[in-house]
Design an enzyme around this catalytic site. Structure first.
Site, mmCIF file in Angstrom:
data_model
loop_
_atom_site.group_PDB
_atom_site.id
_atom_site.type_symbol
_atom_site.label_atom_id
_atom_site.label_comp_id
_atom_site.label_asym_id
_atom_site.label_seq_id
_atom_site.Cartn_x
_atom_site.Cartn_y
_atom_site.Cartn_z
ATOM 1 N N ASP A 384 0.859 -1.168 0.000
ATOM 2 C CA ASP A 384 0.000 0.000 0.000
ATOM 3 C C ASP A 384 0.905 1.232 0.000
ATOM 4 O O ASP A 384 2.093 1.133 0.297
ATOM 5 C CB ASP A 384 -0.884 -0.018 1.250
ATOM 6 C CG ASP A 384 -2.021 0.986 1.175
ATOM 7 O OD1 ASP A 384 -2.275 1.505 0.075
ATOM 8 O OD2 ASP A 384 -2.648 1.238 2.213
ATOM 9 N N THR A 386 -0.138 4.806 1.233
ATOM 10 C CA THR A 386 -0.335 5.728 2.343
ATOM 11 C C THR A 386 0.050 5.081 3.667
ATOM 12 O O THR A 386 -0.485 4.049 4.037
ATOM 13 C CB THR A 386 -1.791 6.205 2.405
ATOM 14 O OG1 THR A 386 -2.133 6.770 1.142
ATOM 15 C CG2 THR A 386 -1.980 7.225 3.501
ATOM 16 N N ARG A 606 -1.871 16.613 -4.763
ATOM 17 C CA ARG A 606 -3.317 16.837 -4.770
ATOM 18 C C ARG A 606 -3.523 18.343 -4.795
ATOM 19 O O ARG A 606 -3.037 19.067 -3.911
ATOM 20 C CB ARG A 606 -3.952 16.244 -3.520
ATOM 21 C CG ARG A 606 -5.455 16.432 -3.493
ATOM 22 C CD ARG A 606 -6.039 15.997 -2.171
ATOM 23 N NE ARG A 606 -7.454 16.262 -2.147
ATOM 24 C CZ ARG A 606 -8.144 16.525 -1.029
ATOM 25 N NH1 ARG A 606 -7.534 16.558 0.127
ATOM 26 N NH2 ARG A 606 -9.442 16.742 -1.084
ATOM 27 N N ASP A 670 -4.985 6.072 -4.690
ATOM 28 C CA ASP A 670 -4.764 7.448 -5.151
ATOM 29 C C ASP A 670 -4.975 7.606 -6.653
ATOM 30 O O ASP A 670 -5.105 6.635 -7.394
ATOM 31 C CB ASP A 670 -3.343 7.884 -4.796
ATOM 32 C CG ASP A 670 -3.240 8.325 -3.348
ATOM 33 O OD1 ASP A 670 -4.230 8.841 -2.824
ATOM 34 O OD2 ASP A 670 -2.177 8.125 -2.737
#
Length: 1088
Positions: A384, A386, A606, A670
């Site tokens: 993963d 994050t 982001r 994401d």
């Protein structure tokens, strides 16, 4: 029922329902209807008596516990394995022929195996049992009108719960009241952004968990605001509990009956099912169908050796014309025992237990011993992003203010909350005009010349108004708190808002400074109203009043597309206060904004937009005002890009994985561009993507939608499996693991959330996070990282490889000795005494003594051997062969036969060259003068075999390098071997102990004659010394031949060794043109 007393849901439990079925799921009812059905009070809560009654009725609010440590099962497991059963049979035969001494020795060996194995396994089980932790230790409940804190396990359906920012939700609750309330449901749904809740809404019965905005889930955390709610589901009836229950279901061990389409089945189908079920049970009992690949192979090896032992015993009986005299049967038992690696089980268990303790020191908790071996064979890691590869903490990395230029933050530390750390680089150009990824030193130099590092104070001084207004909106359209306490920076709130607040604080625009009183002076700004982030409009706004002028302003931030839609103006230049630099927004400029946004997104950021407007004088704006009246006619101020930084150790850890021939795949929820940027930064993707062909690049980076749209055949036909999958769902992770398995890969999966649990369970090695991980993820995993650090995975793999290597070394040591002993005894059948019965060169007790006492401790010493220097610069071990590689098998035969030849030579020389050739009579049973020659020859052979067993342990410290030159770069040409043997002190003293115990067996009366069937020797030591010299000469010559062979093979195939290849060639060779496939290199080169 679980041990803790929590109730289990029935198979028909419906998602969203209560422990006791409601008329409709809780999210489909209003909170008044739910309170009525649960007999709850939304003002004063349950009474203490009612709460106690419901606790007895519904059980504790936990996920249940596995059965505790059961010593009896552990003892049964220690006895019911193939190796121990073989030893028990050997013991029974010895006692059956009244060979009490031999039988007693084998019985001691069995007892030692069971006792040591029991305590090691018991200790490991206790460690696993202590790993479980509650997801929410306490909860604030309202009972009898009073708020109180109780253990979360005592929360019951109908309880009125109060939660606030930072709390963990103790159970599934239907919201009654919510104030600016958001929860982080990433553990359950995988959604990386907090979810805004609405208590007044109701939804259809079949609404999915991620869209039930009137429900807060157990184990989720509150990131903003506060709320009250009624508990409607506890324990395994919660959404997180339902997943835990599914994972805890026991595997069905009865083979199903194959039936016809009409549901009927013939008698032969029932017989087939019963036979297969019985076969499975026997396989599990013997250990040949359960456990790790190595455990299964060793169990099958024990069965094979048992069969060979029986064949050897029959050969012995046949050579003696099936004479049933005791000494003939003893010889047969001795030959059978020589093929049984009696010390293997105990040494394997101790080595793995010691490895478990070493893992704890490296921040890794092993939940089952089999994962130790499995780690050494990992070929692919699915991680993963994050919190695993990244810090899970957003950082503002870039900003663009029209009319001024672009600001980028260059981080210089691992403190994302500290606004004093890091440099700010300013460039007057816009983002789309800047080359953020220079491809050459020349490009990088040009970029550096035009973008200069400046202090925040200088940047503020050089701006007239635009930067100040941008920072004011960034700070005030924000409810996060960033503050310093005792020299350390802290932050509370949503990670996105924290990042923006830190950015504003770099310039002295901290929200606390702007809205707090200072020395009894009025603050500069006062908040009038807040319009929180709404997932529908994807914006949040605040109305602020400037206290010096009483003017009111609307400050807005949100998704770029949604903010620019309500903007009617933008600034073209930085003008002094009071002057206007606004122009009307055009569609062309909106596209211009989007192009700059895409540049930031391509960097993995982001991107949010900031805007503002001055409200009309006299407007009485408040929270009751329609937000559409506030969020209109805004002036666009700029963009800010947020970044979840990788851990500082992630890139080196990924590189070390690549050094070790391990592919790293990033599976994240994401945006594809964000995922791609992070993957390039940490080294999962090659930095020179321009060298990758278009079709290959498309396969390397995919979205979950693209990947899931392919069927299994199409996935298998992909040139490579993707290194990055974005927008990943839990089912996508499972499909990825299955695809890797079809390609014969051995997969480790990291994860922390409940949504990772199915893939953790499916992976060969599931790796859970100890700090951020949920209980369900930990239960589904094989190992747990106590520091949540990707670098600890590398440490775990290195430790797994070390254990794998060491197991291979001591298994080779044991089996080579078995071949040597069996070869010596079988060829020794030719030595017949006066009664035409074979005289064994080695007595049964001598054989067991060498296996258990002489070799047992050196075997353990090999298990404790440190990792070789290049252990992480070679490809993973092949899963097909495990430790039993072709090199291993050939070494085993060569060493075994060489030792057997030297032992037989020493026996023959003593009996025939320097003896009368008289083999005496009954020399297998007792000592007499006629057996003097045989007993001395047997002692000489025993001494030779003892020395060979001890010296072989030192030779196997490195399977290819010379014992005298294990460190090729050392300048100690003649003494390096001494430093090498002293380095592993356990092995050194184990070998010294083996030497020391040889002499009592030779020279203590009664023990030498009655037990070991030999006698003391004198000048025969000369034979032993010469044989030892020949042993070293033979082994060193064999190793030299292996080194020459493997070097020539590697150079012939690829021109260089695996460890000499460039990292890019090893890892990305199969993706780029001009390189040979890395898998082909691995197959050709092996591990050298």
């Amino acid at each position: 029922m679980a041990k803790s007393g929590s109730k289990e849901p029935s198979g028909g439990h419906v998602s969203g329902q209560s422990n006791r079925p409601l008329s409709r799921p809780a999210h489909a009812l209003t909170h008044e209807q739910l309170a009525a059905e649960l007999d709850a009070d939304i003002l004063s809560g349950l009474t203490a008596h009612e709460a106690k009654t419901r606790l007895e009725q519904y059980g504790r609010n936990d996920l249940g516990e596995e059965e505790g440590v059961q010593p009896f099962k552990i003892i049964v497991a220690q006895i019911a394995n193939a190796m121990t059963l073989v030893l028990i049979l050997a013991m029974a035969v010895s006692f059956g022929i009244r060979s009490w001494i031999e039988g007693g020795v084998v019985a001691i060996v069995i007892l030692l195996n069971i006792v040591v194995g029991f305590f090691q396994e018991y200790s490991a089980e206790k460690t696993m049992d202590s790993l479980r932790s509650l997801s929410s230790p306490t909860a604030t409940v309202v009972r009898g009108g009073e708020a109180m804190v109780v253990p979360s396990g005592e929360v019951v359906p109908g309880d009125l719960i109060e939660v606030k920012m930072g709390d963990t939700i103790p159970a599934d609750i239907r919201l009654v009241e919510a104030k600016n309330f958001e929860t982080d449901e990433a553990l359950l749904t995988g959604e990386s952004l907090p979810v805004r809740k609405r208590e007044t809404a109701t939804f259809d019965d079949n609404t999915g968990p991620g869209d039930r905005l009137n429900v807060a889930y157990s184990s989720s955390t509150v990131t903003k605001g506060r709320a009250k709610g009624i508990v409607f589901a506890t324990g395994t009836f919660t959404e997180i509990g339902a997943i835990a229950s599914a994972l805890n279901q026991k595997e069905r061990r009865v083979r199903p009956v194959k039936r016809k389409p009409n549901g009927k089945a013939g008698p032969h189908r029932y017989l087939e099912a019963y036979t297969l079920t019985l076969g499975d049970a026997i396989g599990r009992f013997l250990g040949v169908s359960v456990g790790t690949p190595l455990q299964r192979k060793l169990s099958k090896l024990a069965m094979l050796l048992f069969g060979i032992a029986i064949v050897c015993a029959i050969i012995v009986l046949g050579a003696n014309k099936f004479n049933t005299r005791q000494e003939v049967i003893i010889y047969a038992v001795a030959t059978g025992l020589s093929m049984i690696p009696a010390s293997l089980v105990v040494v394997l268990t101790i080595t793995m237990a010691a490895g478990t303790k070493r893992m704890v020191q490296r921040n890794v908790i092993v939940r089952n011993l089999k994962s130790l071996e499995a780690l050494g064979a990992v070929t692919d890691i699915c991680s993963d992003k994050t919190g695993t590869l990244t810090q899970g903490k957003m950082v503002a990395r870039g900003a663009w203010v029209p009319g001024l230029g672009t600001y980028t933050v260059e981080l210089t530390s691992g403190e994302p909350f500290n606004p004093t750390k890091g440099d700010i680089r300013f460039d007057a150009r816009e983002p789309h005009q800047i080359n953020f990824r220079p491809r050459s030193d020349k490009e990088e130099k040009e970029t550096a010349e035009k973008g200069s590092i400046a202090s925040p104070s200088d940047l503020l001084a050089s701006s007239k108004t635009r930067l100040q207004e941008f920072l004011t909106v960034a700070s005030l359209a924000n409810v996060a708190t960033v503050f310093e306490k005792e020299g350390e920076w802290f932050a509370r709130g949503d990670p996105t808002e924290i990042a923006i607040q830190v950015f504003a604080s770099r310039f002295g625009k901290n929200r606390l400074t702007l809205v707090s009183e200072d020395n009894n002076n009025k603050p500069e700004w006062k908040e009038v109203a807040e319009f929180p982030f709404d997932s529908d409009v994807k914006r949040m706004s605040v109305i602020m009043k400037r206290n010096t002028t009483d003017e009111q302003f609307a400050f807005t931030k949100g998704a770029v597309e949604r903010v620019i839609r309500v903007c009617t103006k933008y600034w073209t230049a930085d003008v002094p206060a009071g002057e206007t630099g606004e122009v009307d927004m055009t569609e062309d400029f909106r596209n211009h904004i989007l192009s700059n946004m895409e540049v930031f997104a391509g960097l993995g950021l982001r991107v949010l937009a900031l805007a503002s407007r001055k409200l009309d004088v006299g407007s009485a704006a408040s929270e009751d005002t329609d937000r559409n009246e506030i969020e209109k006619d805004l002036t666009f101020l700029g963009l800010i890009g947020l970044y979840d930084p990788p851990r500082a150790e992630s890139a080196p850890a990924v590189r070390e994985c690549h050094e070790a021939g391990i592919s790293v795949h990033m599976l994240t929820g994401d945006h594809p561009e964000t995922a791609k940027a992070i993957a390039i930064e940490v080294g999962i993707l090659p930095k020179r993507m321009d060298k990758v062909s278009a079709d290959m690049a498309k396969a390397m980076v995919m979205t979950a939608g693209e990947f899931d749209a392919l069927d299994d055949t199409q996935i298998d036909n992909l040139p490579v499996l993707p290194l990055v999958i974005a927008r990943c769902a839990p089912s996508t992770k499972v499909r990825m693991i299955d695809a890797l398995h079809r390609r014969k890969k051995f997969v480790a999966m990291t994860g922390d959330g409940v949504n990772d649990s199915p893939s953790l369970k499916r992976a060969d090695v599931g790796i859970a996070m100890g700090q951020a991980g949920s209980d369900v993820a930990k239960d589904a995993s094989d190992i747990v990282l106590t520091d949540d650090n990707f670098a600890s995975i590398v440490a775990a793999i290195e430790e797994g490889r070390r254990i794998f290597d060491n197991i291979q070394k001591f298994v080779l040591h044991v089996l080579a000795e078995n071949i040597a002993q069996a070869g010596t005894l079988l060829i020794g059948l030719a030595f017949k005494d006066a009664t035409s019965l074979s005289v064994f060169p080695l007595a049964p007790v001598e054989i067991v003594w060498i296996i258990m006492v002489t070799s047992g401790l050196p075997d353990m010493g090999l298990g404790f051997e440190r990792a070789v220097p290049d252990i992480m610069r070679r490809p993973p071990q092949s899963l097909k062969t495990g430790i039993f590689t072709m090199e291993f098998l050939v070494d085993m035969v060569v060493y075994g036969l060489w030792i057997a030849a030297l032992c037989l030579a020493s026996f023959v020389l003593r009996v025939y060259a320097w003896g009368s050739g008289n083999l005496g009579s009954n020399c297998n049973e007792s000592y007499s003068e006629s057996c003097e020659t045989v007993f001395r020859a047997r002692a000489t052979t025993f001494a030779c075999l003892t020395w060979f067993a001890l010296f072989l342990a030192w030779e196997l410290v490195d399977m290819r390098r010379s014992f005298f030159r294990m460190q090729p770069g050392s300048k100690k040409y003649f003494t390096q071997w001494f430093y090498d043997v002293w380095r592993n002190k356990f092995l050194f003293w184990a070998i010294v102990f083996g030497f020391a115990t040889l002499f009592p067996t030779l020279y203590i009366p009664v023990i030498n004659h009655a037990v070991f069937k030999h006698t003391g020797i004198s000048w025969e030591w000369g034979i032993v010394f010469i044989a030892a010299g020949l042993f070293f000469a033979g082994v060193e010559a064999w190793k030299w031949g292996k080194r020459v062979y493997f070097r020539k093979k590697a150079r012939k195939t690829t021109g260089r060794l695996w460890k000499d290849m460039d990292i890019e060639e090893r890892v990305f060779g199969e993706y780029m043109s001009g390189y040979e496939s890395s898998e082909g290199m691995v197959a050709a080169n092996g591990r050298d």
